[in-house]
Structures are given as C-alpha cells and as structure tokens.
Write a protein that holds these residues in place. Structure first.
Motif, PDB file in Angstrom:
ATOM      1  N   ASP A 271      53.125  34.911  49.900  1.00 24.43           N
ATOM      2  CA  ASP A 271      53.738  36.188  50.252  1.00 24.43           C
ATOM      3  C   ASP A 271      53.787  37.143  49.064  1.00 24.43           C
ATOM      4  O   ASP A 271      54.012  36.736  47.910  1.00 24.43           O
ATOM      5  CB  ASP A 271      55.163  35.965  50.772  1.00 24.43           C
ATOM      6  CG  ASP A 271      55.184  35.263  52.131  1.00 24.43           C
ATOM      7  OD1 ASP A 271      54.128  35.264  52.800  1.00 24.43           O
ATOM      8  OD2 ASP A 271      56.243  34.713  52.495  1.00 24.43           O
ATOM      9  N   SER A 272      53.534  38.418  49.374  1.00 23.71           N
ATOM     10  CA  SER A 272      53.790  39.543  48.462  1.00 23.71           C
ATOM     11  C   SER A 272      52.845  39.640  47.266  1.00 23.71           C
ATOM     12  O   SER A 272      53.137  40.371  46.310  1.00 23.71           O
ATOM     13  CB  SER A 272      55.243  39.486  47.932  1.00 23.71           C
ATOM     14  OG  SER A 272      56.155  39.462  49.006  1.00 23.71           O
ATOM     15  N   ILE A 273      51.724  38.938  47.286  1.00 25.01           N
ATOM     16  CA  ILE A 273      50.806  39.044  46.134  1.00 25.01           C
ATOM     17  C   ILE A 273      49.476  39.702  46.499  1.00 25.01           C
ATOM     18  O   ILE A 273      48.625  39.894  45.628  1.00 25.01           O
ATOM     19  CB  ILE A 273      50.549  37.665  45.485  1.00 25.01           C
ATOM     20  CG1 ILE A 273      49.762  36.743  46.432  1.00 25.01           C
ATOM     21  CG2 ILE A 273      51.854  37.019  45.042  1.00 25.01           C
ATOM     22  CD1 ILE A 273      49.296  35.444  45.766  1.00 25.01           C
ATOM     23  N   LEU A 274      49.268  40.063  47.768  1.00 24.31           N
ATOM     24  CA  LEU A 274      47.974  40.580  48.199  1.00 24.31           C
ATOM     25  C   LEU A 274      47.560  41.820  47.405  1.00 24.31           C
ATOM     26  O   LEU A 274      46.424  41.902  46.916  1.00 24.31           O
ATOM     27  CB  LEU A 274      47.994  40.904  49.696  1.00 24.31           C
ATOM     28  CG  LEU A 274      46.714  41.547  50.254  1.00 24.31           C
ATOM     29  CD1 LEU A 274      45.533  40.594  50.112  1.00 24.31           C
ATOM     30  CD2 LEU A 274      46.903  41.956  51.716  1.00 24.31           C
ATOM     31  N   ASP A 275      48.453  42.788  47.274  1.00 18.99           N
ATOM     32  CA  ASP A 275      48.080  44.044  46.620  1.00 18.99           C
ATOM     33  C   ASP A 275      47.647  43.814  45.179  1.00 18.99           C
ATOM     34  O   ASP A 275      46.647  44.375  44.719  1.00 18.99           O
ATOM     35  CB  ASP A 275      49.252  45.027  46.660  1.00 18.99           C
ATOM     36  CG  ASP A 275      49.509  45.571  48.059  1.00 18.99           C
ATOM     37  OD1 ASP A 275      48.616  45.426  48.917  1.00 18.99           O
ATOM     38  OD2 ASP A 275      50.604  46.123  48.290  1.00 18.99           O
ATOM     39  N   GLN A 276      48.377  42.965  44.467  1.00 24.07           N
ATOM     40  CA  GLN A 276      48.028  42.725  43.077  1.00 24.07           C
ATOM     41  C   GLN A 276      46.717  41.952  42.959  1.00 24.07           C
ATOM     42  O   GLN A 276      45.896  42.227  42.088  1.00 24.07           O
ATOM     43  CB  GLN A 276      49.147  41.964  42.353  1.00 24.07           C
ATOM     44  CG  GLN A 276      48.885  41.832  40.855  1.00 24.07           C
ATOM     45  CD  GLN A 276      50.042  41.212  40.094  1.00 24.07           C
ATOM     46  OE1 GLN A 276      51.113  40.986  40.649  1.00 24.07           O
ATOM     47  NE2 GLN A 276      49.829  40.933  38.810  1.00 24.07           N
ATOM     48  N   VAL A 277      46.511  40.980  43.858  1.00 26.26           N
ATOM     49  CA  VAL A 277      45.258  40.229  43.834  1.00 26.26           C
ATOM     50  C   VAL A 277      44.074  41.155  44.072  1.00 26.26           C
ATOM     51  O   VAL A 277      43.055  41.089  43.360  1.00 26.26           O
ATOM     52  CB  VAL A 277      45.284  39.097  44.886  1.00 26.26           C
ATOM     53  CG1 VAL A 277      43.884  38.521  45.101  1.00 26.26           C
ATOM     54  CG2 VAL A 277      46.239  37.991  44.448  1.00 26.26           C
ATOM     55  N   MET A 278      44.184  42.031  45.048  1.00 25.50           N
ATOM     56  CA  MET A 278      43.087  42.953  45.338  1.00 25.50           C
ATOM     57  C   MET A 278      42.832  43.893  44.161  1.00 25.50           C
ATOM     58  O   MET A 278      41.682  44.207  43.833  1.00 25.50           O
ATOM     59  CB  MET A 278      43.393  43.752  46.604  1.00 25.50           C
ATOM     60  CG  MET A 278      43.389  42.923  47.885  1.00 25.50           C
ATOM     61  SD  MET A 278      41.780  42.170  48.249  1.00 25.50           S
ATOM     62  CE  MET A 278      40.803  43.634  48.627  1.00 25.50           C
ATOM     63  N   LYS A 279      43.882  44.338  43.506  1.00 24.52           N
ATOM     64  CA  LYS A 279      43.728  45.211  42.342  1.00 24.52           C
ATOM     65  C   LYS A 279      43.024  44.483  41.208  1.00 24.52           C
ATOM     66  O   LYS A 279      42.128  45.034  40.549  1.00 24.52           O
ATOM     67  CB  LYS A 279      45.095  45.710  41.891  1.00 24.52           C
ATOM     68  CG  LYS A 279      45.042  46.678  40.720  1.00 24.52           C
ATOM     69  CD  LYS A 279      46.434  47.173  40.354  1.00 24.52           C
ATOM     70  CE  LYS A 279      46.373  48.137  39.171  1.00 24.52           C
ATOM     71  NZ  LYS A 279      47.743  48.615  38.805  1.00 24.52           N
ATOM     72  N   GLU A 280      43.391  43.230  40.990  1.00 28.34           N
ATOM     73  CA  GLU A 280      42.768  42.444  39.925  1.00 28.34           C
ATOM     74  C   GLU A 280      41.292  42.176  40.243  1.00 28.34           C
ATOM     75  O   GLU A 280      40.432  42.214  39.348  1.00 28.34           O
ATOM     76  CB  GLU A 280      43.513  41.122  39.744  1.00 28.34           C
ATOM     77  CG  GLU A 280      44.941  41.255  39.240  1.00 28.34           C
ATOM     78  CD  GLU A 280      45.026  41.692  37.793  1.00 28.34           C
ATOM     79  OE1 GLU A 280      44.041  41.508  37.055  1.00 28.34           O
ATOM     80  OE2 GLU A 280      46.086  42.224  37.391  1.00 28.34           O
ATOM     81  N   LEU A 281      40.997  41.893  41.498  1.00 26.50           N
ATOM     82  CA  LEU A 281      39.604  41.651  41.877  1.00 26.50           C
ATOM     83  C   LEU A 281      38.759  42.900  41.663  1.00 26.50           C
ATOM     84  O   LEU A 281      37.627  42.831  41.169  1.00 26.50           O
ATOM     85  CB  LEU A 281      39.528  41.204  43.338  1.00 26.50           C
ATOM     86  CG  LEU A 281      40.028  39.797  43.644  1.00 26.50           C
ATOM     87  CD1 LEU A 281      40.020  39.545  45.155  1.00 26.50           C
ATOM     88  CD2 LEU A 281      39.178  38.737  42.951  1.00 26.50           C
ATOM     89  N   GLU A 282      39.309  44.038  42.017  1.00 24.30           N
ATOM     90  CA  GLU A 282      38.567  45.293  41.809  1.00 24.30           C
ATOM     91  C   GLU A 282      38.319  45.534  40.322  1.00 24.30           C
ATOM     92  O   GLU A 282      37.241  45.980  39.928  1.00 24.30           O
ATOM     93  CB  GLU A 282      39.342  46.458  42.414  1.00 24.30           C
ATOM     94  CG  GLU A 282      38.590  47.781  42.342  1.00 24.30           C
ATOM     95  CD  GLU A 282      39.335  48.922  43.007  1.00 24.30           C
ATOM     96  OE1 GLU A 282      38.972  50.085  42.745  1.00 24.30           O
ATOM     97  OE2 GLU A 282      40.271  48.660  43.783  1.00 24.30           O
ATOM     98  N   THR A 283      39.305  45.207  39.500  1.00 26.29           N
ATOM     99  CA  THR A 283      39.136  45.340  38.056  1.00 26.29           C
ATOM    100  C   THR A 283      38.000  44.457  37.552  1.00 26.29           C
ATOM    101  O   THR A 283      37.281  44.822  36.613  1.00 26.29           O
ATOM    102  CB  THR A 283      40.445  44.979  37.324  1.00 26.29           C
ATOM    103  OG1 THR A 283      41.481  45.876  37.742  1.00 26.29           O
ATOM    104  CG2 THR A 283      40.285  45.071  35.819  1.00 26.29           C
ATOM    105  N   SER A 284      37.809  43.314  38.206  1.00 22.51           N
ATOM    106  CA  SER A 284      36.726  42.395  37.843  1.00 22.51           C
ATOM    107  C   SER A 284      35.414  42.730  38.536  1.00 22.51           C
ATOM    108  O   SER A 284      34.466  41.946  38.485  1.00 22.51           O
ATOM    109  CB  SER A 284      37.134  40.953  38.180  1.00 22.51           C
ATOM    110  OG  SER A 284      38.264  40.554  37.449  1.00 22.51           O
TER     111      SER A 284
END
Length: 482
Positions: free
Chosen positions: A425-438
């Motif tokens: 729960d509650s980590i989707l936005d940060q995960v997607m942001k980190e993936l985009e950074t990569s």
C-alpha cells in the motif's frame, strides 16, 4: 544499467540474457521499431536542444559523456500492453499516403499508383482486413477494420443484444467491465439485467473457467449475451476462449469477446473456435498508434445476409443493425441511392468511410507481423520473455520481494505478454517516479498495480534484467524514510 545493491545477481542475469538474446531468431525485428532513447523520454520538447544537435554539450566532460550516452542508449520500454512502439516503416507509409493525397486529391480513392505499395483508398479497409484475418484466425470476410474498440462493442451489442424483459435479458460479464449504458438503452436496469463474474476463491481478481461456467449455468435461462475479455487487462489473465465459447453455445447464449489485450499477443483461432463476434483495438500489441482504428470479427453464420438483395427489396435478408454507407456494396456505394445493399460478411457492418491515415499506420505494423511469420513464433518468444522476467523478479532481494507479488497466473498458457505486480500500500507513486528516473517505462493501475509487458516484437531479454534491477532500486527507495 545502474549500480544495484547486489550487482552479482544482476551480472549473472545479464550474462544469461545476452545468451538468450543471441539465440533469439526474432531479434532482428527490434530494428523495425523506433525505441525512444533515455534522453528522448526525459526531453520536454519535440526536438533535441540546439546545442545538442550541434554537438556542443556543457563543459563538464563527465556530464558530456553521460548526456551523449543517454542520446543513444534505448530506454527500457515494457508498455506495449498500453501503447506499442512505432514501427520505422510507419513514417514511410504515412508519407506515401500524404503524397497521394497532395498529388492526386480525390482520385486517391480509385486510382492506383505504379510506384506506391499502398492500395486505393476505396480498397484500403479490405486490404487491412485481409492482413488482420491471419492474426485473429478468421476468413477475411469475417473481419472489418473500422471505428474504435468501444464503438465496435456497442455496434455488436446493438446488433446482437436483443433482450426480452420477460425472458432472456441479462448480460454476463467480468466485474471490471460495465456496458450498463447499453442495458439502460433498452429500458432495463443494470441491477437486474447485469451479472458480474467474480471468483469467491481468488484475492487477485482471477476468474477460472469453472467460475465462468458456474455463472453461465446459474443464469442460462434468462441470459441474452455474454461479454468477456480474451485477456483481462488488470491481471493479464488469458481466458480459455474456445472452452467458454462452446459452453455458452451449449446454453444457447451469444458471446462477444473483447480482444484488446489478446490480439497480436496470443494466437487466436476465432473461426475454428466458432466465436460469435469479437472486437479489439490496434494501438497495443498491434502498434497502430494512439487511438488507432479498431477491428471487428463477426462469424460468417452471423453476417445476417441470407437472401439475394434486390433493388425492389434491398433490405430483405439481413438482420437488424446500424447501417452506414460504407457497409453498402462497393458496386453501388457511390451511387448514393436510398436503397441499401449490404456487403456480405463483417464489412457490411461498417458505417462511415474509415480513416485512411489510421489504416495506413496500422497496415505498416501488420507488415512487420508478416516479417515475423505471424503470431505463433512471436508467442513462443513471448512465453520465454515473460518466464525470464518472472525469473528475474524471483531473484530480487528479500527486502524488495516483501513489497510486491505477482498476481498474473504462473501458468504460461493462462497469460499473455504481461506480469501484473501488486505493490504494498501507498508506494505506487514513488515506485513509478523512481522507474521513470531510471528510464524504465511501464504502466500503472491505481491504487497499487504495476503492469509490465515484454512485447516479443521489440523487447529483449536484456530489457527484463534492466527492469528487475530498476524495480528493486525503486522498491528499496520507498523504504528509506522508514
């Protein structure tokens, strides 16, 4: 690839991926596509900044090296289930279409050009239907390239959903699809005429063939139509289309399949499976471009032209449907008479003249499918790619694996080119942001699912490793504040 918490795991996977990519007989097809670079996906303009175009990067050599690498290094694009990449030949074909339009004007409808591979605009839809027929396993007369997915589903329901409020009136569908507006169109209520399928045993929204058959059996006496996805978009689950179709027919129920995520992804044999009707989009695994024209299958026994059409009785012999002038027989289409002579087969369901721009773009991608030898060899590669992606994810750190699980079936025969990852729960936005950074492109489904789709036409085994490495880093990053 960037550094990882435990580089040895990924080094071993990279070595394995290199071997698998070297053994891949379809690896040359990746060169048929424009894969965005890392710099492309970060850019906020259509064109490169002027100083980059002239080779005048900033003064710091380390930044120069990184920027230069990003300009040539492909991103990791695993989002073909949402929008396929652009084939290189698409621009060529569209330019040929534009040249025809600019030099021939209206003559482009009827006048073939000796040095152009494109059909006349009058015949463009028929050529596209012929190319599409082999992908869906149908006779070309059973396929029409027209409209969009939602419009085609509504057209099919308009033709084949004929509810009797005192008899058969229900529509059975899976819980994440809602044609309730069509039920209301007939003055019925979704609360009494719509039956949704949900498994009482699965927490991951998976539905078994048994679940579906149970619901059909329970409601068979008053069900008029079944609407199901070939592949469920959220979980990536591939349903047993032939078995479910046969079970529906056993109970005398018409069934329509939404093949948006199945077409171009898994082998289909719509005619041999005796499917009643189906519709799909073309911008996912078919790479037609965003919002591109859709497709429709109508079994030859449901084409509804049963007698010879005459001038005296032009509408005798075909069932109720919305009728448009492009569904009229070509021989009389441009006579603009008030009499309607429907084309036999799925083409008779066409309404407006189709977008030739769309069809040109779609057909360019279908040419690549022909280079691949059809869907069957692509499916074999797809199974290997998806299994390798699953293997990569299984080797993530224990801390990372605590933060997600795969909800797509593990059986390769029950899934297409997609793994859906349910996050904590509650980590989707940060995960997607980190993936985009990569420089990793996947898609999300709120509130907590990441969908990863290794498309066999252009994705590699190396892409799977790149995703796993970036995904682990992204998961670890969400825990830094705790």
């Amino acid at each position: 690839m960037s550094a990882s918490p435990d580089q040895s795991r990924f080094s071993n996977l990279c070595a394995q991926a290199e071997i698998l990519d070297g053994e891949d007989d379809l690896r040359h097809l990746r060169d048929e596509f424009r894969v965005p670079t890392k710099a492309d996906i970060r850019r906020t303009t259509l064109e490169k900044p002027q100083q980059q175009q002239q080779g005048e990067l900033t003064a710091f050599s380390d930044r120069n090296d990184a920027a230069s690498a990003d300009e040539t290094t492909p991103c990791t694009y695993l989002c073909g289930n949402s929008l396929g990449l652009q084939p290189k030949r698409t621009a060529t074909r569209i330019n040929q279409y534009l040249q025809t339009w600019s030099t021939q004007g209206v003559q482009g409808h009827f006048k073939p050009l000796d040095d152009s591979p494109l059909p006349t605009w009058l015949d463009a839809d028929a050529r596209a239907a012929k190319m599409m027929a082999s992908i869906v396993g149908a006779d070309e007369s059973e396929v029409a390239v027209m409209q969009t997915l939602t419009a085609n589903l509504h057209l099919l329901m308009s033709a084949f959903y004929r509810p009797d409020p005192k008899g058969k009136h229900k529509i059975i569908l899976e819980s994440k699809a809602f044609p309730s507006d069509h039920i209301r169109h007939h003055g019925l209520s979704p609360s009494t005429s719509m039956v949704t399928i949900e498994s009482p045993y699965s927490e991951d929204a998976l539905i078994t063939t048994y679940d579906i058959q149970s619901i059909i059996s329970k409601h068979a006496s008053d069900t008029a139509l079944i609407l199901l996805p070939g592949i469920q978009y959220y979980t990536g689950q591939l349903l047993d289309i032939p078995t479910i179709t046969a079970f529906a027919h056993k109970h005398n129920i018409f069934i329509i399949w939404d093949l948006a995520h199945a077409v171009g992804n898994v082998p289909l044999h719509l005619h041999d499976w005796d499917v009643d009707a189906a519709a799909w989009c073309t911008y996912k695994y078919l790479n037609g471009g965003p919002g591109c024209i859709g497709g429709m299958f109508i079994n030859s026994r449901n084409s509804l032209v049963t007698t010879t059409i005459t001038d005296d009785e032009p509408e005798r012999g075909y069932g109720k449907r919305l009728s448009g002038w492009w569904g009229n027989d070509k021989a009389t289409r441009f006579q603009m008479e008030t009499k309607f002579h429907p084309v036999k087969g799925a083409a008779g369901f066409q309404l407006s003249n189709p977008s030739i721009l769309d069809i040109t773009s779609l057909s360019a991608s279908l040419e690549v499918f022909e280079l691949a030898g059809g869907v069957l060899p692509l499916r074999e590669k797809s199974k290997k790619l998806t299994a390798f992606l699953e293997q990569c994810l299984s080797l993530l750190s224990e801390d990372a694996k605590q933060l997600f699980r795969i909800i797509t079936p593990t059986d390769p025969e029950q899934r297409g080119a997609q793994l859906s990852l349910l996050l904590a729960d509650s980590i989707l936005d940060q995960v997607m942001k980190e993936l985009e950074t990569s420089s990793v492109i996947v898609d999300e489904r709120k509130p907590n699912v990441v969908r990863v789709a290794p498309a066999p036409l252009y994705n590699s085994f190396e892409d799977c490793v790149a995703f796993a490495e970036a995904f682990e880093l992204a998961l670890v990053a969400t825990q830094k504040d705790f």
